[in-house]
Design a protein around this motif. Sequence first.
Motif, PDB file in Angstrom:
ATOM      1  N   PHE A   1      48.815  41.411   5.225  1.00 63.80           N
ATOM      2  CA  PHE A   1      47.484  40.982   6.396  1.00 63.80           C
ATOM      3  C   PHE A   1      47.091  39.134   6.136  1.00 63.80           C
ATOM      4  CE2 PHE A   1      48.659  45.110   7.927  1.00 63.80           C
ATOM      5  CZ  PHE A   1      49.034  44.301   9.118  1.00 63.80           C
ATOM      6  N   PRO A   2      46.291  39.440   4.701  1.00 63.90           N
ATOM      7  CA  PRO A   2      45.953  38.068   4.411  1.00 63.90           C
ATOM      8  C   PRO A   2      46.114  36.887   4.051  1.00 63.90           C
ATOM      9  CG  PRO A   2      44.712  40.339   2.914  1.00 63.90           C
ATOM     10  CD  PRO A   2      46.185  40.094   3.673  1.00 63.90           C
ATOM     11  N   GLU A   3      47.304  36.991   3.646  1.00 67.18           N
ATOM     12  CA  GLU A   3      47.982  35.868   3.838  1.00 67.18           C
ATOM     13  C   GLU A   3      48.488  35.402   5.083  1.00 67.18           C
ATOM     14  OE1 GLU A   3      52.635  34.854   3.364  1.00 67.18           O
ATOM     15  OE2 GLU A   3      52.378  36.842   2.664  1.00 67.18           O
ATOM     16  N   LEU A   4      48.891  36.254   6.235  1.00 68.28           N
ATOM     17  CA  LEU A   4      48.945  36.489   7.634  1.00 68.28           C
ATOM     18  C   LEU A   4      47.698  35.838   7.927  1.00 68.28           C
ATOM     19  CD1 LEU A   4      50.711  37.026  10.049  1.00 68.28           C
ATOM     20  CD2 LEU A   4      50.185  38.380  10.517  1.00 68.28           C
ATOM     21  N   GLY A   5      46.436  36.083   8.336  1.00 66.21           N
ATOM     22  CA  GLY A   5      45.673  35.748   8.271  1.00 66.21           C
ATOM     23  C   GLY A   5      44.685  34.842   8.042  1.00 66.21           C
ATOM     24  N   GLU A   6      45.647  34.076   6.976  1.00 66.94           N
ATOM     25  CA  GLU A   6      45.241  32.681   6.870  1.00 66.94           C
ATOM     26  C   GLU A   6      46.584  31.747   7.363  1.00 66.94           C
ATOM     27  OE1 GLU A   6      45.695  31.136   1.849  1.00 66.94           O
ATOM     28  OE2 GLU A   6      44.410  32.750   2.156  1.00 66.94           O
ATOM     29  N   LEU A   7      47.494  31.926   7.700  1.00 68.34           N
ATOM     30  CA  LEU A   7      48.689  31.216   8.512  1.00 68.34           C
ATOM     31  C   LEU A   7      48.146  31.233  10.116  1.00 68.34           C
ATOM     32  CD1 LEU A   7      51.529  33.085   7.007  1.00 68.34           C
ATOM     33  CD2 LEU A   7      50.771  30.041   6.716  1.00 68.34           C
ATOM     34  N   LEU A   8      47.401  32.311  10.110  1.00 69.20           N
ATOM     35  CA  LEU A   8      47.051  33.038  11.907  1.00 69.20           C
ATOM     36  C   LEU A   8      45.859  31.808  11.902  1.00 69.20           C
ATOM     37  CD1 LEU A   8      47.839  36.504  12.970  1.00 69.20           C
ATOM     38  CD2 LEU A   8      49.397  34.008  13.364  1.00 69.20           C
ATOM     39  N   GLY A   9      45.020  31.621  10.987  1.00 66.57           N
ATOM     40  CA  GLY A   9      43.528  30.754  11.156  1.00 66.57           C
ATOM     41  C   GLY A   9      43.913  29.571  11.459  1.00 66.57           C
ATOM     42  N   ALA A  10      44.440  28.890  10.372  1.00 67.39           N
ATOM     43  CA  ALA A  10      45.440  27.446  10.505  1.00 67.39           C
ATOM     44  C   ALA A  10      45.966  26.970  12.401  1.00 67.39           C
ATOM     45  CB  ALA A  10      46.655  26.760   9.808  1.00 67.39           C
ATOM     46  N   LEU A  11      46.018  28.184  12.843  1.00 71.63           N
ATOM     47  CA  LEU A  11      47.156  28.194  14.256  1.00 71.63           C
ATOM     48  C   LEU A  11      45.766  28.059  15.182  1.00 71.63           C
ATOM     49  CD1 LEU A  11      49.546  30.140  14.325  1.00 71.63           C
ATOM     50  CD2 LEU A  11      49.265  27.776  13.794  1.00 71.63           C
ATOM     51  N   GLU A  12      45.441  26.345  16.880  1.00 71.18           N
ATOM     52  CA  GLU A  12      44.531  26.628  17.481  1.00 71.18           C
ATOM     53  C   GLU A  12      44.616  28.040  18.194  1.00 71.18           C
ATOM     54  OE1 GLU A  12      45.277  23.167  19.444  1.00 71.18           O
ATOM     55  OE2 GLU A  12      44.840  21.888  17.845  1.00 71.18           O
ATOM     56  N   ARG A  13      45.905  28.752  18.842  1.00 71.21           N
ATOM     57  CA  ARG A  13      45.797  29.408  19.523  1.00 71.21           C
ATOM     58  C   ARG A  13      46.948  30.537  18.624  1.00 71.21           C
ATOM     59  NH1 ARG A  13      46.997  29.609  25.867  1.00 71.21           N
ATOM     60  NH2 ARG A  13      46.688  31.442  26.266  1.00 71.21           N
ATOM     61  N   VAL A  14      46.902  31.857  19.132  1.00 68.44           N
ATOM     62  CA  VAL A  14      48.437  32.352  18.989  1.00 68.44           C
ATOM     63  C   VAL A  14      47.765  33.168  20.147  1.00 68.44           C
ATOM     64  CG1 VAL A  14      49.061  34.714  17.766  1.00 68.44           C
ATOM     65  CG2 VAL A  14      48.193  32.814  16.673  1.00 68.44           C
TER      66      VAL A  14
ATOM     67  N   SER B   1      48.845  36.526  23.019  1.00 69.50           N
ATOM     68  CA  SER B   1      49.112  38.294  22.632  1.00 69.50           C
ATOM     69  C   SER B   1      50.169  38.425  22.711  1.00 69.50           C
ATOM     70  CB  SER B   1      47.854  38.994  23.979  1.00 69.50           C
ATOM     71  OG  SER B   1      47.921  38.900  25.142  1.00 69.50           O
ATOM     72  N   SER B   2      51.405  37.643  23.630  1.00 69.80           N
ATOM     73  CA  SER B   2      53.020  38.075  23.385  1.00 69.80           C
ATOM     74  C   SER B   2      53.589  38.671  22.462  1.00 69.80           C
ATOM     75  CB  SER B   2      53.114  37.171  24.985  1.00 69.80           C
ATOM     76  OG  SER B   2      53.361  36.051  24.515  1.00 69.80           O
ATOM     77  N   VAL B   3      52.911  37.342  21.819  1.00 72.46           N
ATOM     78  CA  VAL B   3      53.702  38.015  19.885  1.00 72.46           C
ATOM     79  C   VAL B   3      52.710  38.560  19.021  1.00 72.46           C
ATOM     80  CG1 VAL B   3      53.770  36.283  17.975  1.00 72.46           C
ATOM     81  CG2 VAL B   3      53.763  34.756  20.433  1.00 72.46           C
ATOM     82  N   ARG B   4      53.653  39.213  19.317  1.00 73.11           N
ATOM     83  CA  ARG B   4      52.803  40.641  18.000  1.00 73.11           C
ATOM     84  C   ARG B   4      53.157  40.843  16.828  1.00 73.11           C
ATOM     85  NH1 ARG B   4      54.112  44.281  22.956  1.00 73.11           N
ATOM     86  NH2 ARG B   4      53.346  43.355  24.638  1.00 73.11           N
ATOM     87  N   PHE B   5      52.653  41.319  15.502  1.00 77.30           N
ATOM     88  CA  PHE B   5      52.696  41.447  14.696  1.00 77.30           C
ATOM     89  C   PHE B   5      53.273  42.994  13.933  1.00 77.30           C
ATOM     90  CE2 PHE B   5      50.669  37.677  15.027  1.00 77.30           C
ATOM     91  CZ  PHE B   5      51.742  36.405  14.393  1.00 77.30           C
ATOM     92  N   HIS B   6      54.019  42.723  13.099  1.00 77.57           N
ATOM     93  CA  HIS B   6      54.372  44.194  12.523  1.00 77.57           C
ATOM     94  C   HIS B   6      54.061  44.513  10.770  1.00 77.57           C
ATOM     95  CE1 HIS B   6      55.819  45.490  16.610  1.00 77.57           C
ATOM     96  NE2 HIS B   6      56.677  43.843  16.688  1.00 77.57           N
ATOM     97  N   GLY B   7      53.081  44.735  10.604  1.00 77.02           N
ATOM     98  CA  GLY B   7      52.724  44.386   8.573  1.00 77.02           C
ATOM     99  C   GLY B   7      52.779  45.822   8.176  1.00 77.02           C
ATOM    100  N   ALA B   8      51.842  46.301   7.070  1.00 74.14           N
ATOM    101  CA  ALA B   8      51.727  47.093   6.915  1.00 74.14           C
ATOM    102  C   ALA B   8      51.274  48.718   6.983  1.00 74.14           C
ATOM    103  CB  ALA B   8      50.874  47.519   5.264  1.00 74.14           C
ATOM    104  N   GLY B   9      51.720  49.477   7.634  1.00 80.22           N
ATOM    105  CA  GLY B   9      51.540  50.461   9.113  1.00 80.22           C
ATOM    106  C   GLY B   9      52.220  50.018   9.808  1.00 80.22           C
ATOM    107  N   GLY B  10      53.144  49.221  10.214  1.00 82.04           N
ATOM    108  CA  GLY B  10      53.358  48.899  11.706  1.00 82.04           C
ATOM    109  C   GLY B  10      54.991  49.789  11.435  1.00 82.04           C
ATOM    110  N   TYR B  11      55.304  50.265  12.818  1.00 86.66           N
ATOM    111  CA  TYR B  11      56.980  50.769  13.047  1.00 86.66           C
ATOM    112  C   TYR B  11      57.831  49.407  14.383  1.00 86.66           C
ATOM    113  CZ  TYR B  11      54.286  52.756  16.553  1.00 86.66           C
ATOM    114  OH  TYR B  11      52.980  52.482  17.664  1.00 86.66           O
ATOM    115  N   LEU B  12      59.204  49.468  14.019  1.00 90.12           N
ATOM    116  CA  LEU B  12      60.284  49.699  15.627  1.00 90.12           C
ATOM    117  C   LEU B  12      60.921  49.776  15.690  1.00 90.12           C
ATOM    118  CD1 LEU B  12      60.495  45.277  13.988  1.00 90.12           C
ATOM    119  CD2 LEU B  12      59.260  46.281  16.117  1.00 90.12           C
ATOM    120  N   PRO B  13      62.014  50.318  16.242  1.00 93.75           N
ATOM    121  CA  PRO B  13      62.613  50.732  17.250  1.00 93.75           C
ATOM    122  C   PRO B  13      64.252  49.942  16.665  1.00 93.75           C
ATOM    123  CG  PRO B  13      61.455  49.844  18.793  1.00 93.75           C
ATOM    124  CD  PRO B  13      60.843  49.877  18.125  1.00 93.75           C
TER     125      PRO B  13
END
Length: 222
Positions: free
Chosen positions: A143-156, A158-170
């Motif tokens: 998540f720190p890596e993802l946070g740095e990447l997202l912090g460099a963007l002007e806007r993200v 809500s339709s884009v979601r991130f599934h990292g540690a503690g997440g799940y997908l069918p």
Amino acid sequence: MREILGERRTNGKGNSRGPGAELREAALLCARRWRWPVLPGAEARPDGGCDCPRPDCVVPGAHPLDPELLAATNDPRMVGWWWRVRPRSPIMLATGGKAPCAVSLPAPAAAGALDELDRGGAPTGPVVAGPTRWALLVEPYEFPELGELLGALERVPSSVRFHGAGGYLPLPPSRTGAGEVAWAREPEKRGGRVVLPRVADLLDVLVEAGLSAPEPGGRLAY
């Protein structure tokens, strides 16, 4: 599917016995060949609801229930047993750690993003296609890596979601309350592991696609 043929039982006509054979075989493929931690999820009802205790469940048939997410494993003995006793349960991937992470967005936006990535020559990996949302599997990220990447963007959006540690997908061929889950792009194994792109190589295109196609309101559907 060669790794799991020994698990199959067929009748005289060559068809797998019992309900949910396809789900069990797919779950075992995830565990044995790809070494992904999986577990059975809550089942979707015929009316599109969920068999979990929450009457207002926002992801019917698309979340863990019993056992909880921490029980996810790639032990084929456990995985095989789960789907013998719960043959219709959806297959839930526990994302993060050593397992793939994912970025998901509305289906039309995801399809457009894949076209754009292909035109640019960016490598893509497995893509899970749900009825309303698609998820692109990527290398595990912190998540720190993802946070740095997202912090460099002007806007993200809500339709884009991130599934990292503690997440799940069918995973395919699960059925959720929104409908069937399938592979838009199937996993490819190379050098002993499934080929996965880095999230940094996809993020700009995925976010831009999400900005151009915001998700309608209502339930979160996978």
